[in-house]
Design an enzyme around this catalytic site. Sequence first.
Site, PDB file in Angstrom:
ATOM      1  CE1 TYR A  77      60.952 104.662  26.541  1.00 27.62           C
ATOM      2  CE2 TYR A  77      62.739 106.191  26.091  1.00 27.62           C
ATOM      3  CZ  TYR A  77      62.199 104.917  26.005  1.00 27.62           C
ATOM      4  OH  TYR A  77      62.895 103.915  25.405  1.00 27.62           O
ATOM      5  CG  PHE A 129      77.496  84.466  40.737  1.00 26.68           C
ATOM      6  CD1 PHE A 129      77.127  83.739  41.858  1.00 26.68           C
ATOM      7  CD2 PHE A 129      76.497  85.019  39.952  1.00 26.68           C
ATOM      8  CE1 PHE A 129      75.779  83.568  42.185  1.00 26.68           C
ATOM      9  CE2 PHE A 129      75.155  84.859  40.283  1.00 26.68           C
ATOM     10  CZ  PHE A 129      74.802  84.128  41.401  1.00 26.68           C
ATOM     11  CB  THR A 130      75.476  80.930  38.032  1.00 30.48           C
ATOM     12  OG1 THR A 130      74.774  81.934  38.762  1.00 30.48           O
ATOM     13  CG2 THR A 130      75.722  79.724  38.929  1.00 30.48           C
ATOM     14  CG  ASP A 220      79.273  90.742  41.655  1.00 29.39           C
ATOM     15  OD1 ASP A 220      78.464  91.519  42.191  1.00 29.39           O
ATOM     16  OD2 ASP A 220      78.949  89.628  41.200  1.00 29.39           O
ATOM     17  CE  LYS A 263      71.484  88.679  44.364  1.00 28.68           C
ATOM     18  NZ  LYS A 263      71.103  88.772  42.952  1.00 28.68           N
ATOM     19  NE  ARG A 387      73.861  78.266  43.679  1.00 31.90           N
ATOM     20  CZ  ARG A 387      73.556  79.185  42.753  1.00 31.90           C
ATOM     21  NH1 ARG A 387      73.751  80.460  42.971  1.00 31.90           N
ATOM     22  NH2 ARG A 387      73.063  78.833  41.586  1.00 31.90           N
ATOM     23  CG  PHE A 454      71.373  76.872  38.832  1.00 37.10           C
ATOM     24  CD1 PHE A 454      72.373  77.331  37.995  1.00 37.10           C
ATOM     25  CD2 PHE A 454      70.597  77.794  39.503  1.00 37.10           C
ATOM     26  CE1 PHE A 454      72.598  78.689  37.820  1.00 37.10           C
ATOM     27  CE2 PHE A 454      70.812  79.159  39.358  1.00 37.10           C
ATOM     28  CZ  PHE A 454      71.820  79.597  38.498  1.00 37.10           C
TER      29      PHE A 454
HETATM   30  N1  PM9 Z   1      72.483  86.064  42.756  1.00 36.13           N
HETATM   31  C1  PM9 Z   1      71.430  84.523  44.198  1.00 36.13           C
HETATM   32  O1  PM9 Z   1      70.417  83.900  44.550  1.00 36.13           O
HETATM   33  C2  PM9 Z   1      70.197  85.236  42.124  1.00 36.13           C
HETATM   34  C3  PM9 Z   1      70.440  84.480  40.867  1.00 36.13           C
HETATM   35  S1  PM9 Z   1      71.257  82.941  40.991  1.00 36.13           S
HETATM   36  C4  PM9 Z   1      70.161  82.011  41.877  1.00 36.13           C
HETATM   37  O2  PM9 Z   1      72.488  84.505  44.857  1.00 36.13           O
HETATM   38  C5  PM9 Z   1      76.237  87.929  42.352  1.00 36.13           C
HETATM   39  C6  PM9 Z   1      77.334  87.783  43.347  1.00 36.13           C
HETATM   40  C7  PM9 Z   1      74.992  87.380  42.590  1.00 36.13           C
HETATM   41  C8  PM9 Z   1      73.963  87.526  41.613  1.00 36.13           C
HETATM   42  C9  PM9 Z   1      72.709  86.917  41.772  1.00 36.13           C
HETATM   43  C10 PM9 Z   1      74.268  88.243  40.429  1.00 36.13           C
HETATM   44  C11 PM9 Z   1      73.238  88.429  39.357  1.00 36.13           C
HETATM   45  C12 PM9 Z   1      75.516  88.749  40.248  1.00 36.13           C
HETATM   46  N2  PM9 Z   1      76.482  88.587  41.213  1.00 36.13           N
HETATM   47  O3  PM9 Z   1      70.163  87.991  39.877  1.00 36.13           O
HETATM   48  O4  PM9 Z   1      70.753  89.193  37.816  1.00 36.13           O
HETATM   49  O5  PM9 Z   1      74.775  86.751  43.740  1.00 36.13           O
HETATM   50  O6  PM9 Z   1      70.140  90.481  39.817  1.00 36.13           O
HETATM   51  O7  PM9 Z   1      72.276  89.319  39.777  1.00 36.13           O
HETATM   52  C13 PM9 Z   1      71.403  85.325  42.998  1.00 36.13           C
HETATM   53  P1  PM9 Z   1      70.740  89.232  39.292  1.00 36.13           P
END
Ligand code: PM9
Length: 462
Positions: A77, A129-130, A220, A263, A387, A454
């Site tokens: 843990y 970014f979303t 980011d 990523k 997008r 989306f």
């Molecule tokens: N990006 C992508 O597919 C997954 C979620 S939106 C469909 O591009 C940036 C630049 C991203 C991102 C996620 C996140 C969030 C932050 N910054 O998905 O929570 O491209 O791990 O990261 C997606 P998490």
Amino acid sequence: MENQTKHKPWAEPYKIKMVEPLKMTTREYREEKIKEAGYNTFLLRSEDVYIDLLTDSGTNAMSDYQWAGIMLGDEAYAGSKNYYYLEDNVRKYYGYKYLVPTHQGRGAENLLSQCLIKKDQYVPGNMYFTTTRLHQELAGGNFVDVIIDEAHNPVSDHPFKGNVDIQKFQDLINKVGAEKIAYITVGAPVNMAGGQPVSMENMKQVSELAKKYGIKVVLDATRNMENAYFIQKREAGYKNKTVAEIHKEFCSYSDAATMSGKKDLLVNIGGFVAVNDWDLFEELRNMVVVYEGLHTYGGLAGRDMEAMARGIEEAIRDENISFRVEQVGYFGKLLKEAGIPIVEPVGGHAVFLDAKRFYEHIPQIEFPAQKLAADLYVESGVRAMERGMVSAGRNKNTGDHYYPKLELVRLTVPRRVYTQAHFDVAAYAVNELYEKRHTAKGLKMIYEPKYLRFFQARFEAL
Ligand code: PM9
């Protein structure tokens, strides 16, 4: 004898040890499935997809080295050894002093936004970014776009279309005052602009201006290794530096980073927030126990942290990152040569179709990009992602739709998953659809969730 092939061929820098069969379906089957999914590719079952280009997030194929690490998960843990290894590698390759792991990128964004944003403050950034913008808004902030104008133009060939417009940043400081700015976010490369990079020179300028006014710079860093590769290829003075050196220098111009390990870092789950400031670290470390888990696991299993730590070492090697970006470039070239309207230059993680030019007869309020992604699935079983207007959502104050200049469909390339041949097939499918583009009709939104619409919105064919 002279080599008759036109150019020196390239190949994946790995060989395949395990495979996952793909399911082929009929057009009739896919027509039914997309209707059931409300014309939203997020609502399809993955087993009904042939080539899945929805996202590069968490869809990576891990290496044998990473899978071996999974067996070394220390699932204590508190104080897991995998956490300390991850901390060492974040310090070594990113250069930040303190690490807080999170379950994925948005976990990091939530913590950082809550710690740094006071109600009604502004948060400038190089295009929204979303998830990032949503967390800033939920914490009481107002996002302000300070990216250069070229980023909104799909045909501009600017080599660093992700750059911050320094004048726009300065204008915002003059208008609202530095104390009303929580921090500036630099995403590198910029996902929503088409995976467009930020130059080192621009990052230095952002850092200098921010420092002058005591404003923090938050990177980011989700795909920052891809950004470093573009700098190596395009920016004067960097061609003899390794991606690792460029990446670390880039991070050094920021005070903190949020990271989705799903990523760049070649894993299926994981993220972190990393900072240099002890007081901020203390606050984040305290907050993480509320939302994610103890500060030495942050919502992850020990094995996940091990795979991510190993992923850093692998991803950053020049031969791996160059293959990754060049594979995307290969796919983009196929589409460009076929005369398909795409965002140029091709970005680091995906090829983006320009739906405004592809379906030029469909008005933006009828969601041409959403329809194009749905049509591509029906045509071929290839899954892509909208997008454009659906992703952009609504203005939080007026409730009106945003009408972004970029109305795009993203064909995203998962890392180490598909071969060149898959991209030949996907490009062929896009071309087939392009030839009959004039017959396509738009969509009507019939269900709209409140946040990040989306992902779950539903549509009807017009
Ligand atoms: N990006 C992508 O597919 C997954 C979620 S939106 C469909 O591009 C940036 C630049 C991203 C991102 C996620 C996140 C969030 C932050 N910054 O998905 O929570 O491209 O791990 O990261 C997606 P998490």
